[in-house]
Design a protein around this motif. Structure first.
Motif, PDB file in Angstrom:
ATOM      1  N   TYR A   1       0.841  -1.193   0.000  1.00  0.00           N
ATOM      2  CA  TYR A   1       0.000   0.000   0.000  1.00  0.00           C
ATOM      3  C   TYR A   1       0.880   1.248   0.000  1.00  0.00           C
ATOM      4  O   TYR A   1       1.963   1.258   0.585  1.00  0.00           O
ATOM      5  CB  TYR A   1      -0.920   0.012   1.219  1.00  0.00           C
ATOM      6  CG  TYR A   1      -1.922  -1.123   1.224  1.00  0.00           C
ATOM      7  CD1 TYR A   1      -3.194  -0.947   0.697  1.00  0.00           C
ATOM      8  CD2 TYR A   1      -1.581  -2.374   1.745  1.00  0.00           C
ATOM      9  CE1 TYR A   1      -4.113  -1.987   0.688  1.00  0.00           C
ATOM     10  CE2 TYR A   1      -2.492  -3.421   1.743  1.00  0.00           C
ATOM     11  CZ  TYR A   1      -3.758  -3.222   1.207  1.00  0.00           C
ATOM     12  OH  TYR A   1      -4.655  -4.248   1.187  1.00  0.00           O
ATOM     13  N   ARG A   2       0.364   2.302  -0.627  1.00  0.00           N
ATOM     14  CA  ARG A   2       1.118   3.561  -0.723  1.00  0.00           C
ATOM     15  C   ARG A   2       0.278   4.707  -0.189  1.00  0.00           C
ATOM     16  O   ARG A   2      -0.898   4.854  -0.548  1.00  0.00           O
ATOM     17  CB  ARG A   2       1.500   3.841  -2.176  1.00  0.00           C
ATOM     18  CG  ARG A   2       2.365   5.086  -2.350  1.00  0.00           C
ATOM     19  CD  ARG A   2       2.700   5.286  -3.823  1.00  0.00           C
ATOM     20  NE  ARG A   2       3.633   6.380  -4.007  1.00  0.00           N
ATOM     21  CZ  ARG A   2       3.279   7.652  -4.160  1.00  0.00           C
ATOM     22  NH1 ARG A   2       1.980   7.990  -4.149  1.00  0.00           N
ATOM     23  NH2 ARG A   2       4.192   8.596  -4.332  1.00  0.00           N
TER      24      ARG A   2
ATOM     25  N   GLU B   1       5.684   3.229   1.159  1.00  0.00           N
ATOM     26  CA  GLU B   1       5.071   1.985   0.708  1.00  0.00           C
ATOM     27  C   GLU B   1       5.317   0.911   1.756  1.00  0.00           C
ATOM     28  O   GLU B   1       6.456   0.721   2.204  1.00  0.00           O
ATOM     29  CB  GLU B   1       5.647   1.555  -0.648  1.00  0.00           C
ATOM     30  CG  GLU B   1       5.273   2.475  -1.775  1.00  0.00           C
ATOM     31  CD  GLU B   1       5.749   1.981  -3.127  1.00  0.00           C
ATOM     32  OE1 GLU B   1       6.448   0.933  -3.151  1.00  0.00           O
ATOM     33  OE2 GLU B   1       5.446   2.619  -4.150  1.00  0.00           O
TER      34      GLU B   1
ATOM     35  N   VAL C   1      -1.039  -0.747  -4.331  1.00  0.00           N
ATOM     36  CA  VAL C   1      -0.459  -0.252  -5.583  1.00  0.00           C
ATOM     37  C   VAL C   1       0.283  -1.355  -6.335  1.00  0.00           C
ATOM     38  O   VAL C   1       0.543  -1.245  -7.530  1.00  0.00           O
ATOM     39  CB  VAL C   1       0.496   0.927  -5.319  1.00  0.00           C
ATOM     40  CG1 VAL C   1      -0.278   2.127  -4.813  1.00  0.00           C
ATOM     41  CG2 VAL C   1       1.592   0.532  -4.321  1.00  0.00           C
ATOM     42  N   LYS C   2       0.648  -2.400  -5.643  1.00  0.00           N
ATOM     43  CA  LYS C   2       1.277  -3.554  -6.269  1.00  0.00           C
ATOM     44  C   LYS C   2       1.126  -4.756  -5.343  1.00  0.00           C
ATOM     45  O   LYS C   2       0.908  -4.572  -4.132  1.00  0.00           O
ATOM     46  CB  LYS C   2       2.754  -3.292  -6.600  1.00  0.00           C
ATOM     47  CG  LYS C   2       3.621  -2.857  -5.432  1.00  0.00           C
ATOM     48  CD  LYS C   2       5.021  -2.514  -5.905  1.00  0.00           C
ATOM     49  CE  LYS C   2       5.889  -2.039  -4.753  1.00  0.00           C
ATOM     50  NZ  LYS C   2       7.247  -1.676  -5.169  1.00  0.00           N
TER      51      LYS C   2
END
Length: 583
Positions: free
Chosen positions: A43-44, A128, A311-312
């Motif tokens: 998460y960002r 992140e 985000v990834k």
């Protein structure tokens, strides 16, 4: 690959090995998908700070030079945000206020990123982390620590530095004034003038020259009139007066030189003090500009919020990247394999590297029974018959052909059979000779049941007519190899074959001799004096460059008359060969 290849040949290599590329793309894209599917989500969270440039009142040229500080202030603040003081303070806040225990500076540095928003005075602080709460709290802790550091530390340091430089500036100014006063007093008290030094020196030199002349005149007068002559006495007095005057002038000049040296030393001290004073003055102006930072418009414009979506990893993007990486690695693997592969792959390699003409390029012909080949359309016969035409340009009217290859599995026996059948289809009486005493492959293909053959004829056991058998192909006859001779085939052929060959040439239009691989069995080289033309069979992606080089070297050592190559298993040009095969 040792030689240059064209784009068309590169495309052929890729097309031939496309399965490697497909496999590589599948493996890498699937691996990327699995990695993204089973890896932890990240998460960002981000917060933004506005840092307005300092307002500088320009009063001098130096202020104009320093006015570009506003362009560099963003970089300065970014470095402050990443400094150890701010990060240590942020860790303390995380452990105390945000209730994240055991957070360390190294961990915070790993997750935090500070960057400027291009074209603005905005700084973005982001983090992140696998935990959305931790990502948000890291950003807010760093921003809070930054504002606290600005408030408690930076303004105080600027003030202390400014005070220190001010004290040094006052002291240097006093020393400079004292040095200048000392220099002025020295000039006044000594009535010193720098310009007189060179003139006094030249005047003293002139006096010395005149004194030397007077002494020379005195010597002349003494020699002429003696010591007591009035003229000599007058000249002595004149010289004595001049010597006193010269000494007074010399002492005066030395005194002036001492004053000049002292003046230079005082002047240098004054210049040094002045340079120090100017340097401190410039530093003070810089500090004046730095002190304006406390008046900069620094404020928080966006606090970090709790991120709702990771985000990834992103499975689709990972798969696309994996597919691209797999494609590139597949291409690289293909060309590495091509480079490591030492086999002959193209007709051009034979012609360019070994100076051997290509008489025919034969595609891979698939069949179960040889009778299937005989029932094909006449195009295949025309292709083999062209070998006779092309060989005639190299050696006039060749009748006896020796079919050779370097190793096994290169299609030599099959080419010998098709070449013989093609010649026979043109109405020629053709004898196919099997010189492979261990293979007996031709007898099986043509379904000949005669147990006798060439070896029996060479040993004198039967006549040549009894050894030759007819075949199902019109005008084509076979001389089988016969049993493996009890003595060396090389010795047997060397003694008997030439005589036997002369008899056969009178009975047949063409003689085609199939041989064993000459790198394994060299006895066919014993009959080269009786051969008109040598056909060297080279199989694509099978015959190695080293073997081909050795075969050609062996043929040249025994001074073979004429030779050409047949490229077997060549890439099929469908637009050309489509009429060769039954539809």
């Amino acid at each position: 690959m040792g030689e240059e290849i064209s784009i068309k040949e590169i495309w052929k290599i890729i097309r031939k090995n496309y399965s490697i590329i497909i496999l590589s793309v599948f493996i890498f894209s699937f691996s990327a998908f699995l990695y993204s599917k089973f890896s932890k989500p990240v998460y960002r969270s981000a917060g933004k700070i506005y840092v307005g440039p300092p307002k500088i009142e320009i009063k001098s040229l130096n202020d104009i030079i320093m006015a570009d500080y506003g362009e560099r202030v963003i970089k300065t603040q970014i470095e402050l945000l990443k400094s150890s003081q701010v990060l240590n303070l942020a860790v303390e806040k995380l452990n105390k206020n945000y209730k994240h225990r055991d957070t360390e500076v190294d961990s915070l540095t790993k997750h935090i990123n500070v960057s400027a928003v291009e074209g603005t005075y905005i700084i973005e602080v982001s983090a992140e982390h696998s935990s959305p709460q931790m990502a948000r709290d890291m950003v807010n802790a760093v921003i809070s620590a930054y504002f606290e550091f600005q408030k408690n530390t930076f303004a105080t340091d600027v003030s202390n530095t400014l005070l220190s430089i001010t004290d040094r500036l006052i002291e240097t100014k006093e020393r400079l004034k004292k040095s200048e006063d000392t220099l002025i007093d020295f000039v006044k008290n000594n009535n010193f003038s720098v310009e007189n030094g060179d003139e006094n020196g030249s005047h003293l030199s002139s006096m010395k020259s005149i004194l030397v002349e007077k002494k020379a005149e005195l010597v002349s007068l003494r020699s002429k009139y003696g010591e007591k002559h009035p003229l000599v006495i007058v000249k002595e007095r004149e010289i004595s007066g001049m010597e006193k005057l010269f000494e007074e002038e010399r002492k005066k000049l030395l005194n002036e030189k001492e004053k000049e040296i002292k003046f230079s030393m005082l002047q240098r001290d004054a210049e040094v003090e002045k340079e120090i004073y100017n340097t401190l003055l410039r530093e003070m102006k810089k500090i004046d500009v730095m002190s304006n930072i406390k008046d900069m418009d620094i404020k928080l414009i966006e606090e970090a919020n709790l991120p709702l979506h990771p985000v990834k990893p992103k499975p689709l993007r990972s798969c696309l990247f994996g597919a691209f990486a797999g494609f590139m690695i597949g291409i690289i693997a293909i060309f590495i394999m091509e480079n490591l592969d030492t086999t002959i792959k193209r007709e051009s390699e034979i012609e360019e590297n070994y100076n051997l003409p290509i008489l025919a390029s034969i595609p891979h012909i698939k069949f179960q029974e040889f009778s299937e080949v005989l029932n094909w359309k006449s195009g295949i016969y025309e292709k083999f018959y062209s070998i006779l035409t092309l060989s005639g340009f190299i050696s006039p009217n060749p009748k006896t052909f020796l079919i050779v290859s370097g190793g096994i599995g290169e299609g030599k026996t099959f080419i010998s059979l098709l070449f013989s059948a093609s010649l026979a289809s043109g109405g020629n009486k053709v004898l196919l000779v099997d010189m492979d005493f261990k293979g007996h492959r031709l007898k099986e293909l043509l379904k000949v049941k005669n147990n006798y053959g060439l070896s029996n004829c060479l040993l004198g056991e039967i006549s040549i007519k009894d050894a030759i058998s007819g075949t199902d192909i019109k005008n084509l006859y076979l001389l089988p190899a016969g049993e493996n001779p009890p003595i060396s085939p090389s010795l047997l052929l060397k003694k008997k074959f030439q005589e036997l060959h002369g008899e056969l040439r009178e009975s047949y239009d063409y003689i085609v001799i199939d041989t064993p691989p000459i790198l394994l069995y060299s006895h066919p080289l014993e009959i080269l004096n009786s051969i008109d033309f040598i056909l060297l069979i080279v199989r694509s992606h099978h015959s190695t460059k080293q073997d081909l080089k050795r075969v050609i070297s062996m043929l040249r050592e025994v001074k073979a008359k004429a030779a050409g190559a047949v490229f077997n298993y060549a890439e099929e040009r469908r637009y050309y060969y489509r009429y060769y095969y039954p539809s």
